[in-house]
Design an enzyme around this catalytic site. Structure first.
Site, PDB file in Angstrom:
ATOM      1  N   GLY A 163      44.099  38.263  38.629  1.00  0.00           N
ATOM      2  CA  GLY A 163      42.939  37.564  38.088  1.00  0.00           C
ATOM      3  C   GLY A 163      41.725  37.676  38.989  1.00  0.00           C
ATOM      4  O   GLY A 163      40.601  37.522  38.532  1.00  0.00           O
ATOM      5  N   TRP A 181      44.384  35.301  30.363  1.00  0.00           N
ATOM      6  CA  TRP A 181      44.188  33.971  30.955  1.00  0.00           C
ATOM      7  C   TRP A 181      42.877  33.371  30.504  1.00  0.00           C
ATOM      8  O   TRP A 181      42.733  32.157  30.464  1.00  0.00           O
ATOM      9  CB  TRP A 181      44.406  33.973  32.449  1.00  0.00           C
ATOM     10  CG  TRP A 181      43.395  34.526  33.407  1.00  0.00           C
ATOM     11  CD1 TRP A 181      42.535  35.547  33.224  1.00  0.00           C
ATOM     12  CD2 TRP A 181      43.189  34.054  34.748  1.00  0.00           C
ATOM     13  NE1 TRP A 181      41.796  35.765  34.369  1.00  0.00           N
ATOM     14  CE2 TRP A 181      42.193  34.865  35.314  1.00  0.00           C
ATOM     15  CE3 TRP A 181      43.761  33.040  35.523  1.00  0.00           C
ATOM     16  CZ2 TRP A 181      41.737  34.680  36.630  1.00  0.00           C
ATOM     17  CZ3 TRP A 181      43.314  32.862  36.823  1.00  0.00           C
ATOM     18  CH2 TRP A 181      42.311  33.681  37.365  1.00  0.00           C
ATOM     19  N   TRP A 240      34.697  38.989  42.728  1.00  0.00           N
ATOM     20  CA  TRP A 240      35.590  38.042  43.385  1.00  0.00           C
ATOM     21  C   TRP A 240      35.488  38.077  44.908  1.00  0.00           C
ATOM     22  O   TRP A 240      36.393  37.637  45.600  1.00  0.00           O
ATOM     23  CB  TRP A 240      37.037  38.316  42.965  1.00  0.00           C
ATOM     24  CG  TRP A 240      37.324  37.846  41.573  1.00  0.00           C
ATOM     25  CD1 TRP A 240      37.386  38.606  40.447  1.00  0.00           C
ATOM     26  CD2 TRP A 240      37.569  36.505  41.149  1.00  0.00           C
ATOM     27  NE1 TRP A 240      37.661  37.821  39.352  1.00  0.00           N
ATOM     28  CE2 TRP A 240      37.779  36.523  39.757  1.00  0.00           C
ATOM     29  CE3 TRP A 240      37.640  35.280  41.818  1.00  0.00           C
ATOM     30  CZ2 TRP A 240      38.052  35.382  39.017  1.00  0.00           C
ATOM     31  CZ3 TRP A 240      37.916  34.146  41.079  1.00  0.00           C
ATOM     32  CH2 TRP A 240      38.121  34.204  39.693  1.00  0.00           C
ATOM     33  N   ARG A 282      29.384  44.140  40.409  1.00  0.00           N
ATOM     34  CA  ARG A 282      30.661  44.683  39.966  1.00  0.00           C
ATOM     35  C   ARG A 282      31.394  45.436  41.075  1.00  0.00           C
ATOM     36  O   ARG A 282      30.802  45.826  42.079  1.00  0.00           O
ATOM     37  CB  ARG A 282      30.413  45.638  38.785  1.00  0.00           C
ATOM     38  CG  ARG A 282      29.758  44.986  37.582  1.00  0.00           C
ATOM     39  CD  ARG A 282      30.675  43.996  36.910  1.00  0.00           C
ATOM     40  NE  ARG A 282      31.856  44.653  36.359  1.00  0.00           N
ATOM     41  CZ  ARG A 282      32.888  44.017  35.858  1.00  0.00           C
ATOM     42  NH1 ARG A 282      32.926  42.707  35.828  1.00  0.00           N
ATOM     43  NH2 ARG A 282      33.917  44.688  35.378  1.00  0.00           N
ATOM     44  N   GLN A 323      48.265  38.876  33.422  1.00  0.00           N
ATOM     45  CA  GLN A 323      47.381  37.999  34.186  1.00  0.00           C
ATOM     46  C   GLN A 323      48.112  36.688  34.482  1.00  0.00           C
ATOM     47  O   GLN A 323      49.178  36.428  33.912  1.00  0.00           O
ATOM     48  CB  GLN A 323      46.077  37.739  33.428  1.00  0.00           C
ATOM     49  CG  GLN A 323      45.091  38.889  33.509  1.00  0.00           C
ATOM     50  CD  GLN A 323      43.760  38.581  32.843  1.00  0.00           C
ATOM     51  OE1 GLN A 323      43.706  37.918  31.800  1.00  0.00           O
ATOM     52  NE2 GLN A 323      42.674  39.058  33.426  1.00  0.00           N
ATOM     53  N   ASP A 332      40.170  40.304  40.703  1.00  0.00           N
ATOM     54  CA  ASP A 332      40.332  41.752  40.675  1.00  0.00           C
ATOM     55  C   ASP A 332      39.977  42.466  41.976  1.00  0.00           C
ATOM     56  O   ASP A 332      40.756  43.262  42.481  1.00  0.00           O
ATOM     57  CB  ASP A 332      39.481  42.347  39.551  1.00  0.00           C
ATOM     58  CG  ASP A 332      39.835  41.784  38.188  1.00  0.00           C
ATOM     59  OD1 ASP A 332      40.646  40.857  38.109  1.00  0.00           O
ATOM     60  OD2 ASP A 332      39.287  42.279  37.198  1.00  0.00           O
ATOM     61  N   GLU A 355      29.319  33.937  34.085  1.00  0.00           N
ATOM     62  CA  GLU A 355      30.670  34.290  34.506  1.00  0.00           C
ATOM     63  C   GLU A 355      30.979  33.700  35.874  1.00  0.00           C
ATOM     64  O   GLU A 355      32.076  33.191  36.114  1.00  0.00           O
ATOM     65  CB  GLU A 355      30.803  35.813  34.536  1.00  0.00           C
ATOM     66  CG  GLU A 355      32.193  36.339  34.751  1.00  0.00           C
ATOM     67  CD  GLU A 355      32.255  37.855  34.618  1.00  0.00           C
ATOM     68  OE1 GLU A 355      33.366  38.395  34.727  1.00  0.00           O
ATOM     69  OE2 GLU A 355      31.205  38.501  34.410  1.00  0.00           O
ATOM     70  N   TYR A 378      34.587  49.381  25.452  1.00  0.00           N
ATOM     71  CA  TYR A 378      35.152  48.837  26.676  1.00  0.00           C
ATOM     72  C   TYR A 378      35.944  49.932  27.378  1.00  0.00           C
ATOM     73  O   TYR A 378      36.611  50.749  26.733  1.00  0.00           O
ATOM     74  CB  TYR A 378      36.079  47.643  26.394  1.00  0.00           C
ATOM     75  CG  TYR A 378      36.647  47.052  27.670  1.00  0.00           C
ATOM     76  CD1 TYR A 378      35.848  46.260  28.487  1.00  0.00           C
ATOM     77  CD2 TYR A 378      37.945  47.341  28.081  1.00  0.00           C
ATOM     78  CE1 TYR A 378      36.346  45.753  29.684  1.00  0.00           C
ATOM     79  CE2 TYR A 378      38.443  46.832  29.262  1.00  0.00           C
ATOM     80  CZ  TYR A 378      37.644  46.045  30.063  1.00  0.00           C
ATOM     81  OH  TYR A 378      38.131  45.560  31.248  1.00  0.00           O
TER      82      TYR A 378
END
Length: 444
Positions: free
Chosen positions: A172, A38, A366, A209, A110, A174, A409, A84
């Site tokens: 999206g 996305w 989020w 995080r 997503q 998370d 972000e 990653y």
């Protein structure tokens, strides 16, 4: 351009150029080095304002990783990069007969923003090169139709009109408090989660995080799907996480309508896409609307009950899809004004989770920061229903947050300070889209 936007436009383009990897755009330079699903759709919206050829390449690169059953994975891995986690070896997508051969991907999806972006790119191309627009639509439409076909077929096997998600990453959003209850139900024993080393906390502040206990369950859910060869019927038999998600279905409803428009452009029948959008809208109103709270609530299919979390911004985002009637839209806006999302003059609207909600954090992913993409969705939803003043507040917020703190972000809702990764591509892309609003009509 507005807000003396020439300088911001230049800076946003620099961010996208810096993250351009030759065929796709990294979401950020270090934390997200591969191609995310996305993200690429939002990024294409930004490119559409000034470089339609790159927007086209962005979407083409992503769909090169599409599975033969139509699944569009949330990550397409760059084989030259290994920095990653979880990387391609963790996903074991080669266990599925549908995975795309040598192209390594994840095994979750997503929110399907892609048809929304593709329609925008097509409309821009029409102004520049009608033959190019036709070629783009002919290329992208079959891939989009297969993607939506997978969702409606495999994620809604009973034809309810609602598709399910099977991992928090598919939402999206998370680590939203929406998922706390489900993740707490997943009891892990020694040996059920492999040893692993997180890389994300080496690039950004650990306080920003998800915590390790969440990551343990994320990886457990990855293993659950991989152990079943990514067969959807086998996964849903005993999936601990199976949710009708408000945001995902809202975006799918809107995207089906844009897919219908693209179908017309290539001479295909749009009826099935329009019918799918109508079915999703009806089902959301019938099954996800909570009359007492005046909100749309996610539904936990594994437990057979609504997720009674009333402070997630996603509960208001059906405005974007034109799903509520005017009366319900008014109740959503009342919640926006009174539930810690839109407190006048006190910080920056609209946090991803209301600041008075249980589980709120202003900095942790989020769980409360302001994200540009959800503000962008809400802005367009408010404009759709005639709430121009509210929409303008969000448009101004998008611009002012970037002016104040740069291309982060996400942002602290009280101070506006940037958090998470910097040089974030969709922040730059959606800023470009917002700054172009004075120059052209937007039809989302």
């Amino acid at each position: 351009m507005q807000e003396n936007g020439g300088r911001l436009v230049q800076q946003a383009r620099i961010v996208l150029d810096f993250n351009w990897a030759g065929a796709y755009t990294k979401p950020s330079p270090r934390l997200y080095p591969h191609q995310w699903s996305w993200d690429s759709a939002f990024i294409a919206l930004g490119y559409a304002t000034y470089d339609t050829s790159r927007a086209w390449r962005e979407l083409s690169s992503l769909f090169a990783g599409q599975w033969s059953n139509g699944l569009l994975p949330h990550i397409v891995f760059n084989p030259e990069l290994n920095n990653y986690f979880p990387g391609s070896r963790v996903w074991r997508t080669e266990l599925s007969p549908h995975s795309p051969g040598e192209i390594r991907t994840s095994g979750v999806v997503q929110p399907p923003v892609h048809a929304i972006a593709a329609r925008r790119v097509y409309e821009r191309l029409l102004r520049e090169d009608s033959a190019g627009a036709e070629a783009f639509a002919e290329q992208i439409y079959p891939a989009l139709a297969a993607w939506h076909g997978y969702l409606h077929r495999e994620r809604d096997p009973d034809g309810t009109g609602l598709v399910y998600i099977r991992h928090p990453w598919e939402s999206g959003m998370d680590n939203s408090p929406l998922w706390d209850g489900i993740l707490q139900r997943i009891r892990l024993r020694p040996g059920q989660v492999p040893e692993y080393q997180r890389l994300d906390v080496g690039f950004v502040a650990e306080e920003d995080r998800p915590v390790d206990a969440e990551y343990d369950r994320y990886i457990h859910l990855v293993r659950h799907a991989a152990d079943r060869g990514y067969d959807e019927a086998a996964i849903r038999e005993d999936a601990p996480f199976l949710v009708w998600d408000v945001l995902f279905n809202t975006i799918l409803c809107a995207a089906d309508r844009d897919l219908a428009a693209l179908a017309r452009s290539v001479g295909e029948d749009p009826t099935s896409h329009e019918a799918a959008a109508d079915a999703t809208g009806r089902a959301m109103n019938a099954r996800l609307w909570d009359e007492e709270s005046g909100l749309y609530l996610d539904h936990d299919l594994a437990a057979g009950r609504d997720i009674e979390v009333y402070d997630a911004l996603s509960s208001l985002l059906p405005l974007y899809g034109g799903i509520p009637d005017p009366g319900r839209a008014g109740r959503l806006v009342h919640n926006l004004e009174s539930s810690g999302f839109f407190v006048g003059g006190d910080g920056y609207p609209a946090p991803s989770y209301a600041r008075y909600g249980y589980g709120y954090s202003p900095v942790k992913y989020w769980r409360g920061p302001v994200w540009i993409n959800t503000n962008w969705l809400l802005m367009h939803g408010l404009r759709r229903y005639g709430y121009e003043e509210h929409a303008e507040t969000l448009r101004s917020t998008i611009v002012s947050l970037v002016q104040r703190s740069g291309f982060h972000e996400y942002f602290h809702p009280a101070t506006g300070r940037g958090h998470g990764s910097d040089f974030f591509s969709w922040t730059a892309a959606l800023l470009l889209d917002v700054l172009s609003m004075g120059d052209t009509d937007h039809a989302y």
